[in-house]
Design a protein around this motif. Structure first.
Motif, PDB file in Angstrom:
ATOM      1  N   VAL A  97     -10.302   3.170  -5.378  1.00 38.25           N
ATOM      2  CA  VAL A  97      -9.842   4.275  -4.546  1.00 38.25           C
ATOM      3  C   VAL A  97      -8.696   4.964  -5.271  1.00 38.25           C
ATOM      4  CG1 VAL A  97      -8.786   4.900  -2.343  1.00 38.25           C
ATOM      5  CG2 VAL A  97     -10.474   3.047  -2.444  1.00 38.25           C
ATOM      6  N   SER A  98      -8.813   6.253  -5.439  1.00 38.32           N
ATOM      7  CA  SER A  98      -7.756   7.013  -6.081  1.00 38.32           C
ATOM      8  C   SER A  98      -6.711   7.373  -5.031  1.00 38.32           C
ATOM      9  CB  SER A  98      -8.337   8.286  -6.693  1.00 38.32           C
ATOM     10  OG  SER A  98      -7.305   9.014  -7.299  1.00 38.32           O
ATOM     11  N   VAL A  99      -5.481   6.994  -5.296  1.00 33.30           N
ATOM     12  CA  VAL A  99      -4.383   7.259  -4.377  1.00 33.30           C
ATOM     13  C   VAL A  99      -3.540   8.375  -4.965  1.00 33.30           C
ATOM     14  CG1 VAL A  99      -2.379   6.237  -3.249  1.00 33.30           C
ATOM     15  CG2 VAL A  99      -4.384   4.834  -3.707  1.00 33.30           C
ATOM     16  N   PRO A 100      -3.290   9.455  -4.201  1.00 30.82           N
ATOM     17  CA  PRO A 100      -2.495  10.552  -4.745  1.00 30.82           C
ATOM     18  C   PRO A 100      -1.062  10.133  -4.994  1.00 30.82           C
ATOM     19  CG  PRO A 100      -2.930  10.890  -2.422  1.00 30.82           C
ATOM     20  CD  PRO A 100      -3.691   9.682  -2.836  1.00 30.82           C
ATOM     21  N   GLY A 101      -0.480  10.674  -6.052  1.00 31.42           N
ATOM     22  CA  GLY A 101       0.915  10.391  -6.366  1.00 31.42           C
ATOM     23  C   GLY A 101       1.855  11.298  -5.594  1.00 31.42           C
ATOM     24  N   PRO A 102       3.158  11.139  -5.788  1.00 29.21           N
ATOM     25  CA  PRO A 102       4.143  11.897  -5.034  1.00 29.21           C
ATOM     26  C   PRO A 102       3.986  13.411  -5.178  1.00 29.21           C
ATOM     27  CG  PRO A 102       5.211  10.344  -6.550  1.00 29.21           C
ATOM     28  CD  PRO A 102       3.747  10.226  -6.732  1.00 29.21           C
ATOM     29  N   ARG A 103       3.670  13.883  -6.357  1.00 31.73           N
ATOM     30  CA  ARG A 103       3.539  15.334  -6.537  1.00 31.73           C
ATOM     31  C   ARG A 103       2.338  15.888  -5.791  1.00 31.73           C
ATOM     32  NH1 ARG A 103       5.470  13.070 -10.937  1.00 31.73           N
ATOM     33  NH2 ARG A 103       7.456  13.793 -11.708  1.00 31.73           N
ATOM     34  N   GLY A 158       1.610   6.389  -6.959  1.00 38.96           N
ATOM     35  CA  GLY A 158       0.362   6.955  -7.462  1.00 38.96           C
ATOM     36  C   GLY A 158      -0.499   5.942  -8.186  1.00 38.96           C
ATOM     37  N   ILE A 159      -0.450   4.704  -7.723  1.00 35.43           N
ATOM     38  CA  ILE A 159      -1.203   3.621  -8.363  1.00 35.43           C
ATOM     39  C   ILE A 159      -2.567   3.481  -7.711  1.00 35.43           C
ATOM     40  CG2 ILE A 159      -1.283   1.113  -8.708  1.00 35.43           C
ATOM     41  CD1 ILE A 159       1.777   1.194  -8.831  1.00 35.43           C
ATOM     42  N   GLU A 160      -3.600   3.307  -8.535  1.00 37.89           N
ATOM     43  CA  GLU A 160      -4.940   3.041  -8.020  1.00 37.89           C
ATOM     44  C   GLU A 160      -5.084   1.541  -7.828  1.00 37.89           C
ATOM     45  OE1 GLU A 160      -7.985   4.636 -10.462  1.00 37.89           O
ATOM     46  OE2 GLU A 160      -7.292   6.685 -10.244  1.00 37.89           O
ATOM     47  N   ARG A 161      -5.657   1.144  -6.694  1.00 33.66           N
ATOM     48  CA  ARG A 161      -5.910  -0.270  -6.421  1.00 33.66           C
ATOM     49  C   ARG A 161      -7.373  -0.463  -6.086  1.00 33.66           C
ATOM     50  NH1 ARG A 161      -2.376  -3.653  -2.790  1.00 33.66           N
ATOM     51  NH2 ARG A 161      -1.505  -4.687  -4.563  1.00 33.66           N
ATOM     52  N   LEU A 162      -7.822  -1.664  -6.236  1.00 33.51           N
ATOM     53  CA  LEU A 162      -9.183  -1.993  -5.815  1.00 33.51           C
ATOM     54  C   LEU A 162      -9.144  -2.332  -4.329  1.00 33.51           C
ATOM     55  CD1 LEU A 162     -10.412  -4.198  -8.779  1.00 33.51           C
ATOM     56  CD2 LEU A 162     -11.002  -1.831  -8.272  1.00 33.51           C
ATOM     57  N   HIS A 163      -9.900  -1.592  -3.531  1.00 33.73           N
ATOM     58  CA  HIS A 163      -9.975  -1.824  -2.094  1.00 33.73           C
ATOM     59  C   HIS A 163     -11.434  -2.060  -1.725  1.00 33.73           C
ATOM     60  CE1 HIS A 163      -5.849  -0.676  -1.225  1.00 33.73           C
ATOM     61  NE2 HIS A 163      -5.987   0.299  -2.096  1.00 33.73           N
ATOM     62  N   ARG A 164     -11.706  -3.198  -1.154  1.00 36.44           N
ATOM     63  CA  ARG A 164     -13.055  -3.537  -0.695  1.00 36.44           C
ATOM     64  C   ARG A 164     -14.116  -3.246  -1.750  1.00 36.44           C
ATOM     65  NH1 ARG A 164     -10.965  -0.864   3.995  1.00 36.44           N
ATOM     66  NH2 ARG A 164     -10.304  -2.407   5.497  1.00 36.44           N
ATOM     67  N   ASP A 165     -13.893  -3.746  -2.937  1.00 42.79           N
ATOM     68  CA  ASP A 165     -14.833  -3.622  -4.049  1.00 42.79           C
ATOM     69  C   ASP A 165     -15.087  -2.182  -4.491  1.00 42.79           C
ATOM     70  OD1 ASP A 165     -15.150  -6.389  -4.142  1.00 42.79           O
ATOM     71  OD2 ASP A 165     -16.721  -6.304  -2.609  1.00 42.79           O
ATOM     72  N   GLU A 217       0.827  -1.206   0.000  1.00 34.41           N
ATOM     73  CA  GLU A 217       0.000   0.000   0.000  1.00 34.41           C
ATOM     74  C   GLU A 217       0.863   1.258   0.000  1.00 34.41           C
ATOM     75  OE1 GLU A 217      -0.556  -2.624   2.083  1.00 34.41           O
ATOM     76  OE2 GLU A 217      -2.348  -3.363   1.053  1.00 34.41           O
ATOM     77  N   GLN A 218       1.950   1.269   0.766  1.00 36.85           N
ATOM     78  CA  GLN A 218       2.847   2.423   0.789  1.00 36.85           C
ATOM     79  C   GLN A 218       3.504   2.623  -0.577  1.00 36.85           C
ATOM     80  OE1 GLN A 218       5.114   0.942   4.168  1.00 36.85           O
ATOM     81  NE2 GLN A 218       4.595   2.796   5.321  1.00 36.85           N
ATOM     82  N   ILE A 219       3.923   1.537  -1.188  1.00 36.94           N
ATOM     83  CA  ILE A 219       4.550   1.621  -2.516  1.00 36.94           C
ATOM     84  C   ILE A 219       3.542   2.154  -3.531  1.00 36.94           C
ATOM     85  CG2 ILE A 219       5.533   0.269  -4.423  1.00 36.94           C
ATOM     86  CD1 ILE A 219       6.765  -1.554  -2.203  1.00 36.94           C
ATOM     87  N   ASP A 220       2.305   1.645  -3.483  1.00 37.32           N
ATOM     88  CA  ASP A 220       1.268   2.137  -4.387  1.00 37.32           C
ATOM     89  C   ASP A 220       1.041   3.627  -4.188  1.00 37.32           C
ATOM     90  OD1 ASP A 220       0.976  -0.379  -5.381  1.00 37.32           O
ATOM     91  OD2 ASP A 220      -0.909  -0.816  -4.343  1.00 37.32           O
ATOM     92  N   LEU A 221       1.006   4.062  -2.941  1.00 38.14           N
ATOM     93  CA  LEU A 221       0.803   5.470  -2.636  1.00 38.14           C
ATOM     94  C   LEU A 221       1.930   6.317  -3.234  1.00 38.14           C
ATOM     95  CD1 LEU A 221      -0.886   7.554  -1.023  1.00 38.14           C
ATOM     96  CD2 LEU A 221       0.689   7.174   0.859  1.00 38.14           C
ATOM     97  N   ILE A 222       3.149   5.877  -3.064  1.00 42.35           N
ATOM     98  CA  ILE A 222       4.308   6.609  -3.588  1.00 42.35           C
ATOM     99  C   ILE A 222       4.265   6.675  -5.113  1.00 42.35           C
ATOM    100  CG2 ILE A 222       6.830   6.548  -3.821  1.00 42.35           C
ATOM    101  CD1 ILE A 222       6.771   5.181  -0.973  1.00 42.35           C
TER     102      ILE A 222
END
Length: 70
Positions: free
Chosen positions: A57-63, A47-54, A40-45
């Motif tokens: 969720v948009s995860v902000p990228g480093p910028r 800026g990757i979107e993942r499927l969470h609990r169906d 999850e931390q790597i995805d956040l860094i």
């Protein structure tokens, strides 16, 4: 960016530059972490979107994270 007189101008590779920046972000985060980074931390860094609990969720990228800290 490089200047190649034989090519007649500047050579750039925007995709490569972006990848280098992302690797740099991972290195900084890993250096500051007390243990291994979670997926999850790597995805956040990165800026990757993942499927969470169906739900998507948009995860902000480093910028985006830097803008929030400012």
């Amino acid at each position: 960016m490089t200047t190649d007189p034989a090519a007649g101008g500047e050579l750039t590779d925007d995709a490569l530059q972006h990848e280098i920046e992302l690797v740099g972000e991972l290195v900084v985060a890993a250096s500051a972490s007390e243990g291994p980074l979670t997926d999850e931390q790597i995805d956040l860094i990165l800026g990757i979107e993942r499927l969470h609990r169906d739900a998507r969720v948009s995860v902000p990228g480093p910028r985006e994270l830097r803008r929030q800290d400012a």
